[in-house]
Scaffold this active site. Structure first.
Site, mmCIF file in Angstrom:
data_model
loop_
_atom_site.group_PDB
_atom_site.id
_atom_site.type_symbol
_atom_site.label_atom_id
_atom_site.label_comp_id
_atom_site.label_asym_id
_atom_site.label_seq_id
_atom_site.Cartn_x
_atom_site.Cartn_y
_atom_site.Cartn_z
ATOM 1 N N GLU A 1 -8.232 9.354 6.825
ATOM 2 C CA GLU A 1 -8.866 8.776 7.886
ATOM 3 C C GLU A 1 -8.767 9.389 9.542
ATOM 4 O OE1 GLU A 1 -5.919 5.025 7.143
ATOM 5 O OE2 GLU A 1 -4.600 6.611 7.194
ATOM 6 N N GLU B 1 0.836 -1.375 0.370
ATOM 7 C CA GLU B 1 0.382 -0.035 0.207
ATOM 8 C C GLU B 1 1.191 1.149 0.119
ATOM 9 O OE1 GLU B 1 -3.540 2.281 2.406
ATOM 10 O OE2 GLU B 1 -2.195 0.330 3.374
#
Length: 393
Positions: A243, A160
């Site tokens: 986030e 990622e």
């Protein structure tokens, strides 16, 4: 992020994988049917609810880290978090990742996407993103790039890439800081680690970036150069969102675009703007005896910039160890980033040196590397190359 965040993310990945096996992708609805398209504004409060916009992108609520309510308002160009109840500890995983994406995420694939696509076949992946930030929340604004050795459309990918455009509060990426990098003409702090489910490399902006056009491949290439991916791997999705750890209402993605150009397709947006005009030039077998070499130098050029993909073939009878390829860049060309090799200095007479994982070229074998650069003059290719001092003519 610290060990607790890693543990929580690992738990989330395991849980999501189980849900996916039952037909519930992170970004999907209960069934595997395509998400409904949004026309007027759409409000989503379902934990993993999603919709599509512009007939090509998926917007997902993706509230995986809390049981508190989170809602997003989806527009024709992006989304805004309208409700963000609850908070979680800042030394652990965030509450959620509401986001917009192109590609495939736990079997939920955006309409008409050409992802997964092999990195070696992608000539450019221009993208643009615009964010709206708030001050009364703890969050990061992250652009995620997912890579895997296989063309996955479900489950956890191997690596990622997180590009942190902004972060507010005492939060940090997974792992630890390992240095800095210049990618896409910007400076970044680089962090690497593992969250218990996949490797993570994070590029953290030293100050907030609210809007930017760039090429996803620049970050993929930097990741390859650091040994965390390979050119034979696949890009499976690109995602942009937030986030949040505390609050988050008002955070918004106001616009998003993403395309992936295969081979010599035209390039638009990002660091590669204009129309791609590919040129290929290569050397022929040079030297005698055990020191023969052949260089293939292929470029993709546009107004003000270019990428070069270089293959160095050893046509001799013995291995070439700790290889170094010397060549001179035409006047006005400057290297801004490289993958699978280091290139130094950035202009004029340069030397490309292999990395620890590709430092040897066996007899009859080859190694490939590439770089991206800017150009204020000629976009011509170098006229001569030397391999460890031996001409490849």
């Amino acid at each position: 992020m610290k060990s607790l965040r890693q543990a929580l993310r690992s738990t989330r990945r395991t849980a999501v994988a189980a849900l996916a096996a039952l037909g519930l992708g992170v970004g999907g609805l209960v069934t595997l049917a395509s998400a409904p398209a949004a026309h007027a504004d759409t409000q989503i409060c379902d934990q993993y609810g999603s919709t599509t916009i512009q007939g090509k992108y998926v917007v997902q609520n993706n509230r995986w880290g809390t049981s508190e309510t989170q809602c997003i308002n989806v527009t024709s160009s992006g989304f805004q978090i309208t409700t963000a109840n609850g908070s979680v500890a800042t030394n652990g995983a965030p509450k959620s990742y509401p986001s917009i994406f192109n590609g495939c995420h736990y079997t939920n694939c955006s309409p008409g996407t050409n992802l997964p696509a092999q990195l070696s076949q992608i000539s450019s992946a221009p993208t643009s993103i615009s964010y709206n930030f708030v001050n009364n929340a703890v969050f990061d604004a992250a652009y995620d790039i997912w890579l895997d050795p296989t063309p996955k459309t479900d489950g956890v990918n191997k690596t990622e890439i997180m590009v942190w455009f902004n972060h507010v509060g005492s939060v940090q990426p997974v792992g630890s800081k390992v240095g800095t990098a210049n990618v896409g003409g910007r400076s970044w702090d680089v962090w690497t680690g593992n969250n218990g489910g996949n490797d993570v490399i994070s590029f953290v902006a030293p100050s907030a970036i609210s809007s930017w056009n760039f090429d996803v491949k620049a970050f993929a290439n930097e990741t390859i150069s650091r040994g965390m991916a390979q050119n034979s791997w696949y890009l499976t999705s690109v995602q942009a969102g937030f986030e949040p750890w505390q609050n988050g209402a008002g955070l918004a993605v106001t616009s998003f675009s993403s395309s992936v150009n295969i081979g010599g397709s035209s390039t638009n947006g990002g660091t590669s703007t204009g129309t791609t005009s590919g040129t290929t030039s290569g050397g022929s077998t040079g030297g005698t005896g055990s020191s023969g070499c052949k260089v293939t130098y292929a470029t993709q050029t546009w107004s003000g910039g270019f990428t070069a993909n270089v293959t160095v073939a050893n046509t001799g009878s013995s291995a070439v160890n700790n290889w170094k390829l010397g060549f001179t860049l035409p006047s006005g060309q400057t290297v801004t980033s490289a993958w699978n090799a280091t290139v130094s200095p950035s202009s004029g007479a340069v030397t490309a040196s292999g990395m620890s994982y590709n430092a040897s070229i066996p007899a009859g074998g080859s190694q490939s590397f590439g770089f991206q650069g800017t150009s204020t003059g000629s976009t011509a290719s170098p006229s001569a190359f030397t391999l460890n001092g031996t001409p490849c003519s």
